[in-house]
Write a protein that holds these residues in place. Structure first.
Motif, PDB file in Angstrom:
ATOM      1  N   CYS A 303      66.967  23.346 -16.969  1.00 33.92           N
ATOM      2  CA  CYS A 303      67.781  23.003 -15.793  1.00 33.92           C
ATOM      3  C   CYS A 303      67.938  21.489 -15.672  1.00 33.92           C
ATOM      4  O   CYS A 303      67.012  20.735 -15.945  1.00 33.92           O
ATOM      5  N   CYS A 305      68.773  19.835 -12.785  1.00 36.84           N
ATOM      6  CA  CYS A 305      68.702  19.336 -11.407  1.00 36.84           C
ATOM      7  C   CYS A 305      67.592  18.293 -11.281  1.00 36.84           C
ATOM      8  O   CYS A 305      66.760  18.131 -12.165  1.00 36.84           O
ATOM      9  N   CYS A 308      63.889  19.460 -11.576  1.00 41.66           N
ATOM     10  CA  CYS A 308      63.456  19.817 -12.930  1.00 41.66           C
ATOM     11  C   CYS A 308      63.394  18.613 -13.873  1.00 41.66           C
ATOM     12  O   CYS A 308      62.607  18.607 -14.809  1.00 41.66           O
ATOM     13  N   HIS A 334      67.655  23.042  -6.715  1.00 43.47           N
ATOM     14  CA  HIS A 334      67.400  23.776  -7.957  1.00 43.47           C
ATOM     15  C   HIS A 334      67.981  25.193  -7.902  1.00 43.47           C
ATOM     16  O   HIS A 334      68.644  25.640  -8.845  1.00 43.47           O
TER      17      HIS A 334
HETATM   18 ZN    ZN Z   1      66.291  22.784 -11.611  1.00 42.83          ZN
END
Ligand code: ZN
Length: 374
Positions: A303, A305, A308, A334
């Motif tokens: 991921c 975001c 993360c 997220h």
């Molecule tokens: Zn994430």
């Protein structure tokens, strides 16, 4: 000319990919709309939303009518400018919130009268008032006012509410004027015969730009929801978008796309984040659990975001345990990324005619706990 076109149909599935055009852009479907209840997707800044880049948000007419009120949108020329959002906005009609939130409500053919709180002012929502409010918001896609009922209600009660919803749909259509698109809402609770009548009646009326499936995700069993979704989707015209209101989990979305649904909204991504619960590509994770205390690894290595890419599970676990608002904010971002990416994957799979394989691969993962997190 219709604002919607299907361009790819999956083999072995009713799944389809299409394009919905609005005054604020073209939206690839199937699409998930984050819920911006009160002119905000909870905890998310405009900058976060712009990075997430969902093509469309849902805004709640009921909440915005109560606060800040229609006058503010008239003064500012709509919700887009007021909140700074430049992409599309879909508004619900307020019918579901009258049913689920209001106290001391009375509903008759004219409309719904309710109080938000005991001793609060009495508010009247008619089909015409709902459309006026949605027009003041500057909605790209408006919904007709509908009469919602409990999932467990009896046939007679469901029929009365459905017939009223049909009358209100005609009044909403008459009130729309020169405005955004307008979707009708198929009702009929859990009764197959009523769902058939509702779909037939509403699709016989000229002028609706799309159709929503209402009255699901209100406590019925999963199998019942899937069967009714499949039935109603099969009764709706091929060349209009189909919107399953208030649904749902990643699994619900996979299953509804498979049954021919194009549009979704749900509060789950932000609501789960508030309690430290997230979706990852390996399954669900509960960050409240102590097993994350020393984990020096990202939440989801696939991921992109901020949670993360910048933080460890250990730190996110700490934020959740300490009830820091930043924890909710990061995890909401997220979860929203997870949903947006799920829809991107679904659309790509449909276009590559690999949706059935994607569904088989994702189904066992999306709603089970990540290995080690049971
Ligand atoms: Zn994430």
């Amino acid at each position: 000319m219709s604002a919607f076109a299907v361009h790819t149909r999956a083999t072995g599935s009713q799944a389809r990919a299409g394009l919905l055009s609005t005054a604020h852009g073209a939206i690839e479907t199937p699409v998930f709309m984050p819920v911006g209840t009160r002119g905000t997707v909870r905890t998310q800044t405009l900058g976060q939303l712009e990075r997430l880049a969902p093509p469309m948000l849902l805004a709640n007419t009921y909440h915005l009518l109560l606060r800040p009120g229609i006058e503010v949108f008239e003064r500012f020329g709509g919700l887009h400018r007021w909140m700074g959002w430049t992409r599309s906005i879909l508004t619900d009609s307020g019918g579901f919130q009258v049913f689920s939130l209001a106290t001391s409500r009375t509903i008759d053919d004219e409309g719904a009268a309710f109080q938000e709180v005991v001793d609060g002012p009495r508010v009247v929502l008619t089909p015409e008032r709902s459309i006026a409010m949605q027009r003041a918001i500057g909605s790209d896609v408006m919904m007709v006012l509908d009469h919602c009922v409990e999932a467990t209600c009896e046939h007679a009660e469901a029929q009365v509410a459905m017939e009223r919803t049909h009358r209100w749909a005609r009044r909403s259509l008459a009130a729309r004027g020169e405005s955004g698109q307008l979707f009708a809402i198929v009702q009929g609770a859990r009764f197959e015969d009523l769902r058939r009548i509702s779909a037939a009646e509403l699709t016989s009326i000229e002028g609706f730009d799309g159709y929503a499936i209402g009255g699901l995700a209100v406590g019925e069993e999963r199998a019942e929801r899937e069967d009714l979704t499949e039935l109603v989707a099969s009764l709706l015209p091929e060349d209009r978008p189909r919107y399953l209101m208030g649904v749902g989990t990643p699994l619900d979305i996979l299953e509804a796309v498979h049954r021919g649904v194009d549009m979704f909204d749900c509060i789950l991504p932000t609501a789960w984040a508030q309690h430290g619960r997230v979706f990852t590509m390996r399954g669900k994770v509960d960050l409240r659990k102590g097993l994350h205390r020393f984990v020096d690894a990202p939440l989801d290595e696939t991921c992109e975001c901020e949670a993360c890419t910048r933080h460890s599970r250990s730190y996110l676990h700490h934020l959740v345990k300490a009830r820091e608002p930043l924890g909710w904010q990061l995890l909401a971002e997220h979860n929203l990324h997870f949903y947006v990416r799920l829809m991107t994957d679904i659309r790509a799979a449909i276009r590559a005619d690999a949706f059935v394989a994607l569904r088989e691969a994702r189904r066992p993962i999306v709603m089970t706990e990540e290995p080690g997190d049971e």
